[in-house]
Design a protein around this motif. Structure first.
Motif, PDB file in Angstrom:
ATOM      1  N   GLN A   1      43.787  35.530  36.571  1.00  0.00           N
ATOM      2  CA  GLN A   1      43.301  36.810  37.076  1.00  0.00           C
ATOM      3  C   GLN A   1      41.826  36.703  37.447  1.00  0.00           C
ATOM      4  O   GLN A   1      41.103  35.836  36.948  1.00  0.00           O
TER       5      GLN A   1
ATOM      6  N   LYS B   1      49.724  40.652  38.271  1.00  0.00           N
ATOM      7  CA  LYS B   1      50.299  41.133  37.017  1.00  0.00           C
ATOM      8  C   LYS B   1      51.678  41.741  37.239  1.00  0.00           C
ATOM      9  O   LYS B   1      52.599  41.522  36.438  1.00  0.00           O
ATOM     10  N   SER B   2      51.824  42.513  38.305  1.00  0.00           N
ATOM     11  CA  SER B   2      53.127  43.123  38.580  1.00  0.00           C
ATOM     12  C   SER B   2      54.160  42.056  38.910  1.00  0.00           C
ATOM     13  O   SER B   2      55.327  42.156  38.503  1.00  0.00           O
TER      14      SER B   2
ATOM     15  N   TYR C   1      53.256  45.017  43.290  1.00  0.00           N
ATOM     16  CA  TYR C   1      52.149  45.834  43.817  1.00  0.00           C
ATOM     17  C   TYR C   1      51.685  45.250  45.141  1.00  0.00           C
ATOM     18  O   TYR C   1      51.453  44.043  45.261  1.00  0.00           O
TER      19      TYR C   1
ATOM     20  N   ASN D   1      44.375  41.609  40.856  1.00  0.00           N
ATOM     21  CA  ASN D   1      44.898  41.527  39.486  1.00  0.00           C
ATOM     22  C   ASN D   1      46.174  42.343  39.335  1.00  0.00           C
ATOM     23  O   ASN D   1      47.130  41.897  38.676  1.00  0.00           O
ATOM     24  N   ASN D   2      46.213  43.538  39.911  1.00  0.00           N
ATOM     25  CA  ASN D   2      47.425  44.356  39.855  1.00  0.00           C
ATOM     26  C   ASN D   2      48.585  43.645  40.548  1.00  0.00           C
ATOM     27  O   ASN D   2      49.737  43.709  40.099  1.00  0.00           O
ATOM     28  N   TYR D   3      48.282  42.985  41.646  1.00  0.00           N
ATOM     29  CA  TYR D   3      49.297  42.257  42.415  1.00  0.00           C
ATOM     30  C   TYR D   3      49.932  41.143  41.583  1.00  0.00           C
ATOM     31  O   TYR D   3      51.157  41.062  41.465  1.00  0.00           O
TER      32      TYR D   3
ATOM     33  N   SER E   1      40.304  44.221  41.516  1.00  0.00           N
ATOM     34  CA  SER E   1      41.282  44.984  40.738  1.00  0.00           C
ATOM     35  C   SER E   1      42.657  44.950  41.393  1.00  0.00           C
ATOM     36  O   SER E   1      43.683  44.787  40.708  1.00  0.00           O
ATOM     37  N   GLU E   2      42.694  45.070  42.718  1.00  0.00           N
ATOM     38  CA  GLU E   2      43.977  45.067  43.435  1.00  0.00           C
ATOM     39  C   GLU E   2      44.663  43.703  43.325  1.00  0.00           C
ATOM     40  O   GLU E   2      45.893  43.638  43.168  1.00  0.00           O
TER      41      GLU E   2
END
Length: 240
Positions: free
Chosen positions: A10, A221-222, A183, A217-219, A214-215
């Motif tokens: 990340q 992680k999802s 995401y 990381n969301n990508y 942040s985006e």
């Protein structure tokens, strides 16, 4: 077991936020130094500019780390996605098997090249020592930075389409229970990015530095979450 070697890296959000803080502080101190110089407080002005140079350097280093992590994290995700598709190819016996294998072979096409990042970094460093030409080198650097970011948008968008197609198939045709979708990183107009960064004196860029981190990381992680859900289903089926 595939989850043991498919853990996602990340982007360091602390580094992204600190980069913004150090840059903002250096700008404020730089303005304060100009006022002190105009008021004849030479010692105070020199001290302020010294701190500006230090904080500016720290901000640059932190930005460089975060920017490099953007491509490193996404390229690692591409490798993990390829491994997942190959894993599925070995466990699905219907016609989609060949298509999944084709998707796996395409992952290398979406690798984010890092050379625009290095050019941007070189331009930024050169701008620190070029006086009146600094604006030109900064603008050239932002063009390469925009190209680098555009590659991120293009890569993640195309790969998200492939993932969602495969995951939707597993959910609808194979009964695999998935809690959501990958995401999707919002795509942004690169020309608009350059214009906004210039007219806001890089304020928009500092915002995007944190937001895109942040985006990303969301990508990842999802995606990691969904891969683990898929693995659990196939492992349970193999044990049944």
């Amino acid at each position: 077991m595939i989850s043991q070697f498919l853990e996602e890296e990340q982007v360091n959000m602390v580094a992204a936020v600190l980069a913004v803080i150090f840059v903002v502080i250096s700008i404020i101190l730089g303005v304060a130094g100009r006022f002190m110089f105009a008021a004849g407080e030479l010692t105070g002005a020199l001290a302020s500019w010294g701190v500006v140079a230090l904080f500016g350097l720290i901000g640059l280093i932190l930005q460089a780390v975060v920017l490099y992590q953007w491509s490193a994290v996404i390229n690692q995700n591409l490798s993990n996605t390829q491994q997942m598709f190959l894993y599925l190819k070995e466990r699905i016996e219907d016609p989609l098997r060949g298509e999944i294998g084709f998707f796996a072979n395409r992952m290398e096409e979406f690798t984010i090249p890092t050379w625009p990042y290095w050019v941007y970094l070189a331009m930024y460093i050169i701008s620190l020592f070029t006086g009146w030409y600094a604006l030109l080198f900064n603008l050239l650097g932002f063009i390469f930075l925009a190209f680098y970011i555009n590659n991120i948008f293009k890569s993640t968008s195309k790969v998200s389409n492939l993932k969602n197609k495969v995951y939707h198939y597993l959910k609808e045709e194979k009964g695999v229970s998935l809690s959501g979708e990958v995401y999707r990183i919002p795509s942004r107009n690169i020309i608009t990015f350059i214009i906004l960064s210039v007219i806001t004196l890089s304020i928009y860029w500092l915002y995007l530095l944190v937001k895109l981190s942040s985006e990303i990381n969301n990508y990842v992680k999802s995606d990691e979450k969904m891969r683990k859900e898929i693995e659990e289903v196939f492992r349970a089926a193999a044990q049944a």
